[in-house]
Design a protein around this motif. Structure first.
Motif, PDB file in Angstrom:
ATOM      1  N   SER A   1       0.832  -1.211   0.000  1.00 20.26           N
ATOM      2  CA  SER A   1       0.000   0.000   0.000  1.00 20.26           C
ATOM      3  C   SER A   1       0.863   1.257   0.000  1.00 20.26           C
ATOM      4  CB  SER A   1      -0.907   0.024   1.221  1.00 20.26           C
ATOM      5  OG  SER A   1      -1.801  -1.044   1.183  1.00 20.26           O
TER       6      SER A   1
ATOM      7  N   ALA B   1      -6.960  -7.008   0.801  1.00 20.46           N
ATOM      8  CA  ALA B   1      -7.512  -6.711   2.134  1.00 20.46           C
ATOM      9  C   ALA B   1      -8.519  -7.771   2.546  1.00 20.46           C
ATOM     10  CB  ALA B   1      -8.144  -5.331   2.144  1.00 20.46           C
ATOM     11  N   LEU B   2      -9.356  -8.203   1.590  1.00 13.45           N
ATOM     12  CA  LEU B   2     -10.335  -9.246   1.914  1.00 13.45           C
ATOM     13  C   LEU B   2      -9.663 -10.605   2.147  1.00 13.45           C
ATOM     14  CD1 LEU B   2     -13.215  -8.323  -0.558  1.00 13.45           C
ATOM     15  CD2 LEU B   2     -13.140  -7.999   1.921  1.00 13.45           C
TER      16      LEU B   2
ATOM     17  N   GLY C   1      -5.955  -3.929  -4.246  1.00 11.71           N
ATOM     18  CA  GLY C   1      -5.860  -3.607  -2.819  1.00 11.71           C
ATOM     19  C   GLY C   1      -7.043  -4.137  -2.039  1.00 11.71           C
ATOM     20  N   LEU C   2      -8.231  -4.021  -2.612  1.00 11.65           N
ATOM     21  CA  LEU C   2      -9.422  -4.530  -1.936  1.00 11.65           C
ATOM     22  C   LEU C   2      -9.398  -6.055  -1.861  1.00 11.65           C
ATOM     23  CD1 LEU C   2     -12.177  -4.007  -0.651  1.00 11.65           C
ATOM     24  CD2 LEU C   2     -13.181  -4.122  -2.951  1.00 11.65           C
ATOM     25  N   LEU C   3      -8.951  -6.690  -2.918  1.00 11.77           N
ATOM     26  CA  LEU C   3      -8.862  -8.150  -2.907  1.00 11.77           C
ATOM     27  C   LEU C   3      -7.846  -8.638  -1.872  1.00 11.77           C
ATOM     28  CD1 LEU C   3      -9.841 -10.748  -4.288  1.00 11.77           C
ATOM     29  CD2 LEU C   3      -7.891 -10.526  -5.833  1.00 11.77           C
TER      30      LEU C   3
ATOM     31  N   ILE D   1     -12.841  -4.910  -9.598  1.00  7.64           N
ATOM     32  CA  ILE D   1     -12.305  -5.114  -8.233  1.00  7.64           C
ATOM     33  C   ILE D   1     -10.827  -4.711  -8.214  1.00  7.64           C
ATOM     34  CG2 ILE D   1     -11.844  -6.802  -6.423  1.00  7.64           C
ATOM     35  CD1 ILE D   1     -14.162  -8.445  -7.514  1.00  7.64           C
TER      36      ILE D   1
ATOM     37  N   THR E   1      -6.673  -3.186 -11.356  1.00  7.39           N
ATOM     38  CA  THR E   1      -7.799  -4.105 -11.232  1.00  7.39           C
ATOM     39  C   THR E   1      -7.360  -5.525 -11.558  1.00  7.39           C
ATOM     40  OG1 THR E   1      -8.467  -3.684 -13.512  1.00  7.39           O
ATOM     41  CG2 THR E   1      -9.484  -2.348 -11.781  1.00  7.39           C
TER      42      THR E   1
ATOM     43  N   THR F   1      -3.919  -0.066  -6.867  1.00 11.28           N
ATOM     44  CA  THR F   1      -5.102   0.528  -7.506  1.00 11.28           C
ATOM     45  C   THR F   1      -5.465  -0.157  -8.812  1.00 11.28           C
ATOM     46  OG1 THR F   1      -3.704   2.192  -8.559  1.00 11.28           O
ATOM     47  CG2 THR F   1      -4.781   2.788  -6.463  1.00 11.28           C
TER      48      THR F   1
END
Length: 179
Positions: A114, A136-137, A132-134, A129, A124, A122
């Motif tokens: 990050s 984090a999950l 970073g979100l993937l 999606i 995809t 950032t």
């Protein structure tokens, strides 16, 4: 009449608190070093205790406790000195390090990416999606993986050693009870 706490070794009186005057009583606690022979040690500060009588001094005086029989040396070393305790500690230490480094390592990797790779975070993966979100999950399943590794190493390494030490402790307690 003076009290001499350190009687002279040549004093005929056996008790330093004897009030009878003695012409040979030394006013100084010890003779000078030059007057004392080289082989004579310093005199004892108190007179020797008289030997105890072979009979009881008082009818209600407790008798001496009976002599205890000498203890046998144990065939096995006591549990506290057993090498299995060292193995148990090292297995438990390995277990903690593995689980902790798995969970914290992934979290630190996420933080480093990050901070130093914002373009990667950032981007995809599929469709809309972001990476970073993937990532984090994925922290939740990685934490579950760390817990599963902790339990797995406990079953494989720590629990068998703990059971062995528990059985040896029970045997040692049983041996001590029979003595």
């Amino acid at each position: 009449m003076s009290f001499d706490p350190y009687p002279s070794p040549r004093d005929p009186s056996p008790f330093p608190w004897d009030p009878s005057p003695s012409p040979r009583r030394n006013p100084y606690p010890h003779p000078p070093a030059s007057a004392r022979p080289a082989h004579e040690p310093f005199p004892a500060p108190f007179p020797p205790t008289p030997p105890s009588p072979s009979y009881a001094a008082h009818p209600r005086q407790p008798s001496a406790p009976p002599a205890q029989e000498p203890r046998r040396t144990p065939l096995h070393p006591p549990l506290g000195h057993h090498s299995d305790l060292r193995h148990l500690r090292s297995a438990y230490r390995w277990q903690r390090r593995t689980a902790t480094l798995t969970a914290l390592g992934y979290f630190v990797l996420f933080l480093v990416l990050s901070a130093f790779a914002p373009s990667f975070m950032t981007g995809t993966v599929t469709g809309e999606i972001p990476t970073g979100l993937l990532l984090a999950l994925l922290q939740v399943p990685v934490t579950w993986l760390a817990i599963a590794m902790y339990e797995g190493t406990a079953r494989r390494r720590v629990d068998p050693l703990a059971d062995l030490i528990r059985r040896q402790a029970a045997l040692d307690a049983k041996r001590e009870a029979t003595r």
